[in-house]
Design an enzyme around this catalytic site. Sequence first.
Site, PDB file in Angstrom:
ATOM      1  N   ASP A 116     -57.789 -36.818 -19.267  1.00  0.00           N
ATOM      2  CA  ASP A 116     -56.966 -35.503 -19.930  1.00  0.00           C
ATOM      3  C   ASP A 116     -55.619 -34.983 -19.337  1.00  0.00           C
ATOM      4  O   ASP A 116     -55.714 -35.396 -17.993  1.00  0.00           O
ATOM      5  CB  ASP A 116     -57.790 -34.340 -20.275  1.00  0.00           C
ATOM      6  N   GLU A 120     -61.467 -32.677 -17.118  1.00  0.00           N
ATOM      7  CA  GLU A 120     -61.161 -31.896 -16.057  1.00  0.00           C
ATOM      8  C   GLU A 120     -60.229 -30.647 -16.386  1.00  0.00           C
ATOM      9  O   GLU A 120     -60.488 -29.584 -15.811  1.00  0.00           O
ATOM     10  CB  GLU A 120     -60.320 -32.807 -14.965  1.00  0.00           C
TER      11      GLU A 120
HETATM   12  C1  LIG Z   1     -61.541 -24.092 -14.732  1.00  0.00           C
HETATM   13  S1  LIG Z   1     -61.149 -25.333 -14.136  1.00  0.00           S
HETATM   14  C2  LIG Z   1     -59.556 -25.566 -14.527  1.00  0.00           C
HETATM   15  C3  LIG Z   1     -59.002 -26.866 -13.988  1.00  0.00           C
HETATM   16  C4  LIG Z   1     -57.476 -26.933 -13.669  1.00  0.00           C
HETATM   17  N1  LIG Z   1     -57.005 -27.961 -12.911  1.00  0.00           N
HETATM   18  C5  LIG Z   1     -56.011 -28.330 -12.458  1.00  0.00           C
HETATM   19  O1  LIG Z   1     -54.882 -27.905 -12.870  1.00  0.00           O
HETATM   20  C6  LIG Z   1     -56.986 -25.663 -13.039  1.00  0.00           C
HETATM   21  O2  LIG Z   1     -56.513 -24.887 -13.644  1.00  0.00           O
HETATM   22  O3  LIG Z   1     -57.046 -25.598 -11.688  1.00  0.00           O
HETATM   23 ZN   LIG Z   2     -55.479 -33.093 -12.498  1.00  0.00          ZN
HETATM   24 ZN   LIG Z   3     -53.881 -30.541 -13.992  1.00  0.00          ZN
END
Ligand SMILES: CSCC[C@H](NC=O)C(=O)O
Ligand SMILES: [Zn+2]
Ligand SMILES: [Zn+2]
Length: 405
Positions: free
Chosen positions: A80, A146
């Site tokens: 995603d 993710e």
């Molecule tokens: C609550 S998990 C969210 C995951 C996301 N990951 C990368 O950008 C982030 O905002 O860090």
């Molecule tokens: Zn990522």
């Molecule tokens: Zn991300």
Amino acid sequence: ATSPSSDADAISRFQEYLRIDTAQPAPKYAAAVDFLRAQAAAAGLEAQTIELFAGKPLLLLKWPGRQPSLPSILLNSHTDVVPSEPHKWEHPPFSAALDEASGRIYARGSQDMKCVGMQYLEAIRRVRAAGFIPDRNIYITFVPDEEIGGHEGVEAFVESKEYKDLNVGLVLDEGLASPGEEYRVFYAERSPWWLTIKAKGAPGHGAKLYDDVDLVKSGEKAEGDVVSVNFAYLKAGTQTPTGFVMNLQPSEAEVGLDIRMPPNVHVEALKRRLVEEWAPSSRNMSFEFKQKGCVLDNFGKPAITPVDSSNPWWSVFEEAVKRAGGKLGKPEVFPASTDARYFRKIGIPALGFSPMANTPILLHDHNEFLSKDEYIKGIGIYESVIKALATHKDDARDDESRAEL
Ligand SMILES: CSCC[C@H](NC=O)C(=O)O
Ligand SMILES: [Zn+2]
Ligand SMILES: [Zn+2]
């Protein structure tokens, strides 16, 4: 060895993956998995689609090793991507447009992290074609969700029978681009605490005075080493077609905070502050966590992957990057959050690594891009890393911890 024509094919395949719109909140997972299954077949990998939640396929690929009882390597990437505002982009975010002059490929997911997923596959194609056979099993996972917390993705997967059967010894997951010439590598990350605070009060005349919500902004240190508190939204007031009413005291207000907690932070102090200062119930305030990542692992220790001699995988990784001509920066705490946290939580070492040097950090930003040269260089890095990690070193000079691998 690579030829210009095989590089061009690799770029086309990368563009094809980038063109599949897997943006949250409605990612086209089925299309992505179809594409990836075809790629896996071309790379000679066994494929299994695991659907722990309906409509959320997780693709598990396997390259069997000669000694399947050894701990395996898991190469993880998420399918995603985050949403975008297409009108603010120079090229549409799912066009994967290649700017000929600069060599940049523009697409949502070009850095985060469709590059990494495809680079794993391209590297495997190349080392296989050169006749390499791994000692240990190599697994490649393409996981959903993710970007929205991984709850119906890796969080559930690490508890599944399918995962437990893999006997994973080390996970590679995503890192960040680096504007300099050194690649960045991450051994831990900050936990996301997404918090909403609600305040309730009596509606009435706007001349009545109420306290403001007391909010904190973080200081400046290394990105991943400080607690950060960022406003995501503020919802209050009474709106009419001509604007907000000024002389009407709203009966409710809500703030959304994106908090990130480093692995060594004193959690109780922040919780106390929240209860006593930010959202005291005595002021009709309440709070709720939309996400609350664990700072500690299941054994009560900070969820950190050692990057010293106590972790035998580390030197293998470090040397393999060097051997391929890559430079590694000092290992860091990832400032945001990745699925790697779910592996570290169950005690499995995980390194965050996306080989993109000389590249501005554009994940979640407008005009996210990766240059085709950096992409191809990254494949070479993974060829070296995968070969090194896949090989069982059991010579006598190695220390005990190395022998365990
Ligand atoms: C609550 S998990 C969210 C995951 C996301 N990951 C990368 O950008 C982030 O905002 O860090
Ligand atoms: Zn990522
Ligand atoms: Zn991300």
